[in-house]
Design a protein around this motif. Structure first.
Motif, mmCIF file in Angstrom:
data_model
loop_
_atom_site.group_PDB
_atom_site.id
_atom_site.type_symbol
_atom_site.label_atom_id
_atom_site.label_comp_id
_atom_site.label_asym_id
_atom_site.label_seq_id
_atom_site.Cartn_x
_atom_site.Cartn_y
_atom_site.Cartn_z
ATOM 1 N N TYR A 15 0.751 -1.544 -0.396
ATOM 2 C CA TYR A 15 0.074 -0.074 0.187
ATOM 3 C C TYR A 15 0.426 1.688 0.092
ATOM 4 O O TYR A 15 2.020 0.947 0.336
ATOM 5 N N GLY A 16 0.370 2.551 -0.492
ATOM 6 C CA GLY A 16 0.954 3.426 -0.353
ATOM 7 C C GLY A 16 0.060 4.587 -1.573
ATOM 8 O O GLY A 16 -0.890 4.416 -2.010
ATOM 9 N N PRO A 17 0.657 5.911 -1.358
ATOM 10 C CA PRO A 17 -0.327 6.861 -2.345
ATOM 11 C C PRO A 17 0.001 6.582 -3.869
ATOM 12 O O PRO A 17 1.046 6.131 -4.004
ATOM 13 N N SER A 18 -0.910 7.638 -4.633
ATOM 14 C CA SER A 18 -0.642 7.176 -5.723
ATOM 15 C C SER A 18 0.282 7.335 -6.185
ATOM 16 O O SER A 18 1.313 9.172 -6.078
ATOM 17 N N GLY A 19 0.448 7.172 -7.472
ATOM 18 C CA GLY A 19 2.282 7.351 -7.480
ATOM 19 C C GLY A 19 3.341 6.884 -6.493
ATOM 20 O O GLY A 19 4.823 7.621 -7.202
ATOM 21 N N ALA A 20 3.375 6.089 -5.643
ATOM 22 C CA ALA A 20 4.452 5.520 -4.749
ATOM 23 C C ALA A 20 5.038 4.682 -5.627
ATOM 24 O O ALA A 20 6.311 4.575 -5.359
ATOM 25 N N GLY A 21 4.338 4.027 -6.727
ATOM 26 C CA GLY A 21 5.183 2.911 -7.364
ATOM 27 C C GLY A 21 4.940 1.016 -6.722
ATOM 28 O O GLY A 21 5.512 0.288 -6.922
ATOM 29 N N LYS A 22 3.612 1.420 -6.188
ATOM 30 C CA LYS A 22 3.068 -0.021 -5.656
ATOM 31 C C LYS A 22 2.988 -1.137 -6.837
ATOM 32 O O LYS A 22 3.544 -2.275 -7.232
ATOM 33 N N THR A 23 1.931 -0.046 -7.977
ATOM 34 C CA THR A 23 1.940 -1.274 -9.382
ATOM 35 C C THR A 23 3.132 -1.595 -9.755
ATOM 36 O O THR A 23 3.069 -2.921 -10.381
ATOM 37 N N ILE A 24 4.084 -0.625 -9.949
ATOM 38 C CA ILE A 24 5.101 -1.246 -10.859
ATOM 39 C C ILE A 24 6.408 -1.978 -10.032
ATOM 40 O O ILE A 24 6.472 -3.128 -10.702
ATOM 41 N N SER A 51 -3.318 0.641 -19.638
ATOM 42 C CA SER A 51 -2.329 1.151 -19.614
ATOM 43 C C SER A 51 -1.582 0.205 -18.600
ATOM 44 O O SER A 51 0.233 0.471 -18.498
ATOM 45 N N LEU A 52 -1.865 -1.015 -18.465
ATOM 46 C CA LEU A 52 -0.863 -1.945 -17.532
ATOM 47 C C LEU A 52 0.338 -2.185 -18.525
ATOM 48 O O LEU A 52 1.526 -2.560 -18.648
ATOM 49 N N TYR A 53 -0.831 -2.655 -19.937
ATOM 50 C CA TYR A 53 -0.044 -3.527 -20.874
ATOM 51 C C TYR A 53 1.211 -1.971 -21.078
ATOM 52 O O TYR A 53 2.380 -2.744 -21.973
ATOM 53 N N GLU A 54 0.345 -1.462 -21.554
ATOM 54 C CA GLU A 54 2.024 0.484 -21.600
ATOM 55 C C GLU A 54 3.071 0.333 -20.607
ATOM 56 O O GLU A 54 3.676 0.285 -21.376
ATOM 57 N N THR A 55 2.759 -0.018 -19.959
ATOM 58 C CA THR A 55 3.978 0.518 -19.065
ATOM 59 C C THR A 55 4.875 -0.958 -19.058
ATOM 60 O O THR A 55 6.119 -0.851 -18.892
ATOM 61 N N TRP A 56 4.339 -2.010 -19.485
ATOM 62 C CA TRP A 56 5.052 -3.453 -18.996
ATOM 63 C C TRP A 56 5.553 -3.259 -20.228
ATOM 64 O O TRP A 56 6.955 -3.974 -20.388
ATOM 65 N N GLN A 57 5.719 -3.543 -21.789
ATOM 66 C CA GLN A 57 6.207 -3.064 -22.794
ATOM 67 C C GLN A 57 6.713 -2.114 -22.442
ATOM 68 O O GLN A 57 8.239 -2.275 -23.240
ATOM 69 N N SER A 58 6.951 -0.683 -22.117
ATOM 70 C CA SER A 58 7.667 0.035 -21.878
ATOM 71 C C SER A 58 9.482 -0.370 -21.912
ATOM 72 O O SER A 58 10.448 0.156 -21.885
ATOM 73 N N PHE A 59 8.834 -1.247 -21.065
ATOM 74 C CA PHE A 59 10.193 -1.903 -19.608
ATOM 75 C C PHE A 59 10.606 -3.021 -20.901
ATOM 76 O O PHE A 59 12.021 -4.341 -20.529
#
Length: 338
Positions: A15-24, A51-59
């Motif tokens: 857990y953590g605030p929005s933009g903290a990097g939880k999903t990453i 949004s998830l796909y874009e993030t994962w593909q960018s890596f």
């Protein structure tokens, strides 16, 4: 820190605030599990599949390695949503089950206990604040963003880790072009020395460029120049609503000319390594002096820019992209456009 070992065979809560990097952070663990052959199922109420796909593909990660199910969150249906999520876990024969937005389905301690007894190998819940799932979790991790002089990195605090020996409870996560990296202290890798592919079709001309590079692209048609640099893992700042249509891959943001003083702040709110600005000739030079070494900056002009202000200057017309200036020698200086 071994994320796979930390999350394996446990109920975990991040857990953590929005933009903290939880999903990453959880994505990194998910793909480590998937690489070993585990069936990873990801339920999202927050990010959305695209949004998830874009993030994962960018890596450079293959989104097909993780099964994603995008659920609309309707508060009055929380009880039925929980049953649907549980049924999906069994139907998909999941080994690793991730719920991004557990507050959408976990209502009280009883449902949290049921969630923990589903018989899955690992369950990872993601949420912005503490909730009932955390009470019965084996692992609890809190994240928050930390601003340093050279980058924004994420503080990863292991608050609970049942059955795992934790010698260091606090780590730091830097989001680099090839994915997140966990560090033992706040000093990140020297981002200024990292190199990434040039954005869009320019990659066929420039091969790769250092983070912090400033690129000017100009030509009579903004639609064509935008298409040449359009890429995933990018945010494009436009000043007129119709310009948002120029980009198919990059995220677009409509801002005023004077908001460019805060572009770096905006860029940190999305996962981006390329920052594109249209109508760059109208943005005062002093508004661009802050530019950091954690991104590639691309300015689009309709007239020739000042070469002394850029590392690369590229001219684009209907048929060709041509390098007119480069601070380093290039093997190729012209690209025929499709």
């Amino acid at each position: 820190m071994d994320l796979k070992q930390l999350f394996d065979n446990k109920v975990s809560y991040v857990y953590g605030p929005s933009g903290a990097g939880k999903t990453i952070l959880v994505s990194k663990a998910a793909f480590e599990f998937a690489k070993e052959g585990a069936k990873v199922v990801w339920i999202t109420f927050n990010e959305g599949r695209d949004s998830l796909y874009e993030t994962w593909q960018s890596f450079g990660w293959n989104p097909r390695d993780v099964a994603v199910f995008d659920f609309p969150y309707i508060p009055q249906y929380r009880e039925t949503l929980f049953n649907q999520v549980v049924d999906l876990a069994y139907k998909e024969k999941a080994d690793i089950f991730i719920v991004d937005g557990v507050d959408a389905v976990v209502i009280d301690r009883a449902t949290a206990d049921a969630f923990a007894k589903m018989g899955l190998r690992s369950i990872i819940g993601i949420e912005t604040r503490y909730n009932p799932l955390a009470d019965i979790a084996d692992v609890i991790i809190k994240l928050r963003a930390v601003n340093t002089d050279y980058a924004t990195i994420r503080r990863v605090e292991i608050q609970k880790a049942r059955g795992v020996s934790i010698k260091k409870p606090v780590w730091y996560m830097a989001i680099l072009p090839n994915g997140p990296v966990l560090l033992s202290n706040e000093r990140s890798y020297p981002l200024e020395s990292s190199r990434v592919p040039a954005p869009g079709l320019l990659a066929q001309l420039l091969s790769d460029v250092p983070l912090g590079a400033q690129i000017a692209v100009y030509g009579h048609s903004q639609w064509i120049t935008a298409a040449v640099v359009d890429t995933l893992n990018a945010v494009a700042y436009v000043h007129k609503p119709y310009q948002m249509q120029f980009f198919k891959k990059a995220k677009t943001r409509l801002v005023s000319i004077y908001e460019h003083r805060r572009l770096e702040h905006y860029a940190e709110r999305v996962i981006s390594r390329y920052i594109i600005t249209l109508d760059a000739e109208y943005v005062p030079r002093r508004y661009r002096d802050f530019r950091s070494t954690s991104a590639v900056w691309v300015d689009l002009y309709t007239a020739p820019p000042n070469q002394l202000e850029y590392d690369y200057v590229i001219y684009v017309d209907d048929n060709v992209a041509r390098v007119e200036f480069s601070r380093t020698p290039l093997e190729r200086k012209e690209l025929q456009l499709p």
